[in-house]
Design a protein around this motif. Structure first.
Motif, PDB file in Angstrom:
ATOM      1  N   ARG A 128      -5.514   5.921   3.873  1.00  0.00           N
ATOM      2  CA  ARG A 128      -5.528   7.387   3.986  1.00  0.00           C
ATOM      3  C   ARG A 128      -4.375   7.867   4.870  1.00  0.00           C
ATOM      4  O   ARG A 128      -3.736   8.878   4.576  1.00  0.00           O
ATOM      5  N   ARG A 129      -4.118   7.147   5.942  1.00  0.00           N
ATOM      6  CA  ARG A 129      -3.009   7.539   6.819  1.00  0.00           C
ATOM      7  C   ARG A 129      -1.670   7.399   6.101  1.00  0.00           C
ATOM      8  O   ARG A 129      -0.733   8.163   6.377  1.00  0.00           O
ATOM      9  N   LEU A 130      -1.588   6.437   5.190  1.00  0.00           N
ATOM     10  CA  LEU A 130      -0.356   6.240   4.423  1.00  0.00           C
ATOM     11  C   LEU A 130      -0.306   7.146   3.189  1.00  0.00           C
ATOM     12  O   LEU A 130       0.678   7.114   2.447  1.00  0.00           O
ATOM     13  N   GLU A 131      -1.353   7.922   2.994  1.00  0.00           N
ATOM     14  CA  GLU A 131      -1.404   8.932   1.920  1.00  0.00           C
ATOM     15  C   GLU A 131      -1.198   8.317   0.534  1.00  0.00           C
ATOM     16  O   GLU A 131      -0.378   8.789  -0.262  1.00  0.00           O
ATOM     17  N   VAL A 132      -1.943   7.255   0.258  1.00  0.00           N
ATOM     18  CA  VAL A 132      -1.918   6.651  -1.074  1.00  0.00           C
ATOM     19  C   VAL A 132      -2.435   7.681  -2.082  1.00  0.00           C
ATOM     20  O   VAL A 132      -3.498   8.279  -1.866  1.00  0.00           O
ATOM     21  N   PRO A 133      -1.700   7.929  -3.161  1.00  0.00           N
ATOM     22  CA  PRO A 133      -2.095   8.984  -4.112  1.00  0.00           C
ATOM     23  C   PRO A 133      -3.493   8.800  -4.707  1.00  0.00           C
ATOM     24  O   PRO A 133      -4.234   9.768  -4.887  1.00  0.00           O
ATOM     25  N   LYS A 134      -3.861   7.545  -5.028  1.00  0.00           N
ATOM     26  CA  LYS A 134      -5.163   7.303  -5.658  1.00  0.00           C
ATOM     27  C   LYS A 134      -5.729   6.001  -5.124  1.00  0.00           C
ATOM     28  O   LYS A 134      -5.070   4.967  -5.165  1.00  0.00           O
ATOM     29  N   ILE A 167       0.834  -1.199   0.000  1.00  0.00           N
ATOM     30  CA  ILE A 167       0.000   0.000   0.000  1.00  0.00           C
ATOM     31  C   ILE A 167       0.872   1.255   0.000  1.00  0.00           C
ATOM     32  O   ILE A 167       0.614   2.223  -0.722  1.00  0.00           O
ATOM     33  N   THR A 168       1.927   1.227   0.797  1.00  0.00           N
ATOM     34  CA  THR A 168       2.786   2.406   0.943  1.00  0.00           C
ATOM     35  C   THR A 168       3.435   2.817  -0.371  1.00  0.00           C
ATOM     36  O   THR A 168       3.546   4.008  -0.676  1.00  0.00           O
ATOM     37  N   ILE A 169       3.865   1.840  -1.172  1.00  0.00           N
ATOM     38  CA  ILE A 169       4.594   2.178  -2.397  1.00  0.00           C
ATOM     39  C   ILE A 169       3.674   2.309  -3.608  1.00  0.00           C
ATOM     40  O   ILE A 169       4.140   2.596  -4.708  1.00  0.00           O
ATOM     41  N   SER A 170       2.365   2.135  -3.406  1.00  0.00           N
ATOM     42  CA  SER A 170       1.436   2.139  -4.532  1.00  0.00           C
ATOM     43  C   SER A 170       1.119   3.550  -5.017  1.00  0.00           C
ATOM     44  O   SER A 170       0.976   4.477  -4.221  1.00  0.00           O
ATOM     45  N   ASP A 171       1.009   3.661  -6.329  1.00  0.00           N
ATOM     46  CA  ASP A 171       0.448   4.872  -6.920  1.00  0.00           C
ATOM     47  C   ASP A 171      -1.074   4.788  -6.935  1.00  0.00           C
ATOM     48  O   ASP A 171      -1.769   5.792  -6.825  1.00  0.00           O
ATOM     49  N   ILE A 172      -1.574   3.554  -7.091  1.00  0.00           N
ATOM     50  CA  ILE A 172      -3.013   3.301  -7.095  1.00  0.00           C
ATOM     51  C   ILE A 172      -3.295   2.091  -6.222  1.00  0.00           C
ATOM     52  O   ILE A 172      -2.639   1.058  -6.347  1.00  0.00           O
ATOM     53  N   LEU A 173      -4.271   2.227  -5.336  1.00  0.00           N
ATOM     54  CA  LEU A 173      -4.727   1.108  -4.524  1.00  0.00           C
ATOM     55  C   LEU A 173      -6.159   0.788  -4.932  1.00  0.00           C
ATOM     56  O   LEU A 173      -7.040   1.643  -4.838  1.00  0.00           O
ATOM     57  N   LEU A 174      -6.372  -0.435  -5.410  1.00  0.00           N
ATOM     58  CA  LEU A 174      -7.708  -0.881  -5.785  1.00  0.00           C
ATOM     59  C   LEU A 174      -8.188  -1.860  -4.721  1.00  0.00           C
ATOM     60  O   LEU A 174      -7.622  -2.941  -4.559  1.00  0.00           O
TER      61      LEU A 174
END
Length: 253
Positions: free
Chosen positions: A177-183, A149-156
């Motif tokens: 949200r706490r890890l601030e996933v971009p999308k 999740i941390t390294i993702s640009d997109i989390l589905l």
């Protein structure tokens, strides 16, 4: 820019691996170079969709994690699965996890250096010149999932129209949200045809405050296929394939 897409669900049985394979294929068909890593090391499965069994895997992600090979050595070119449906630059590489009982038992017994996964992801991106890297995660929340999740640009995030899924997904959404996933996108899978899809989509979006990429119907042809192939490639003109194409377009934005 390379995009890392993590496909996750809080519970098993949501159709996560099928979704990952079909979206990866849909993205590859647009002319992208795509990698798929099965990080569900405890219960690997996405290889089945690509027609792999234990005899086809000389090396797997486990071998990289135990220091037996470079990560790219465990990558298998499965572009032939596109059957000419892609562009001239289209490519798909699969990095499976081992099916050997001893390898799975070792992971359960000893664990592994999760930090190596990040190094491996970056190595795959560079060595295979990838445009997209899809990570098929282990259900639930553990150290490996948090890294993905941390390294993702997109989390589905995939969930079924089921109250247990709803509660578990709420935890994952909060962490993302706490890890601030971009999308972050939600996908409601295996919805019965009798459901009001518009109302269900609205309910889920309001519940989590996140966009729903699609409400995907439970499809008899998908059930009959039994994970023996990639649905969107076997049935390119099926309405479900168009749904995967539409979701892939959201990932390409």
């Amino acid at each position: 820019m390379v995009k890392v897409v993590s496909v996750h669900s809080f519970r098993g049985g949501t159709g996560k691996s099928n979704t990952t394979a079909n979206l990866a294929a849909s993205v590859a068909r647009t002319g992208k170079r795509v990698g798929i890593v099965d990080t569900d090391i405890q219960s690997p499965g996405i290889h089945v969709l690509f027609g792999f069994d234990e005899s086809d895997m000389n090396l797997a992600l486990n071998d990289y994690l135990w220091g037996r090979c470079a990560v790219e050595d465990a990558a298998y070119d499965v572009t032939h699965k596109l059957q000419g449906q892609g562009g001239s630059n289209s490519a798909i590489y699969l990095i499976p996890s081992s099916l050997k009982a001893g390898e799975i038992a070792r992971v359960l017994r000893e664990g592994y250096d999760v930090g190596l996964l990040n190094d491996g992801f970056q190595g795959l991106i560079q060595q295979l010149n990838l445009d997209y890297l899809f990570i098929d995660t282990h259900p639930g929340l553990n150290e490996e999932t948090l890294l993905s999740i941390t390294i993702s640009d997109i989390l589905l995030l995939i969930l079924r129209p089921d109250r247990q899924d709803f509660q578990g997904t709420a935890v994952t959404v909060d962490i993302a949200r706490r890890l601030e996933v971009p999308k972050m996108l939600l996908l409601v899978n295996k919805a019965l045809s009798s459901f009001d899809f518009v109302a269900l989509k609205k309910e889920v979006e309001e519940t989590y405050g996140a966009p729903v990429a699609s409400v995907v119907p439970l499809t008899e042809e998908m059930m009959q296929l039994g994970s023996s192939d990639i649905f969107s490639l076997r049935f390119p003109d099926h309405p479900l394939t168009q749904i995967y194409t539409d979701i892939a377009e959201l990932l390409l934005e």
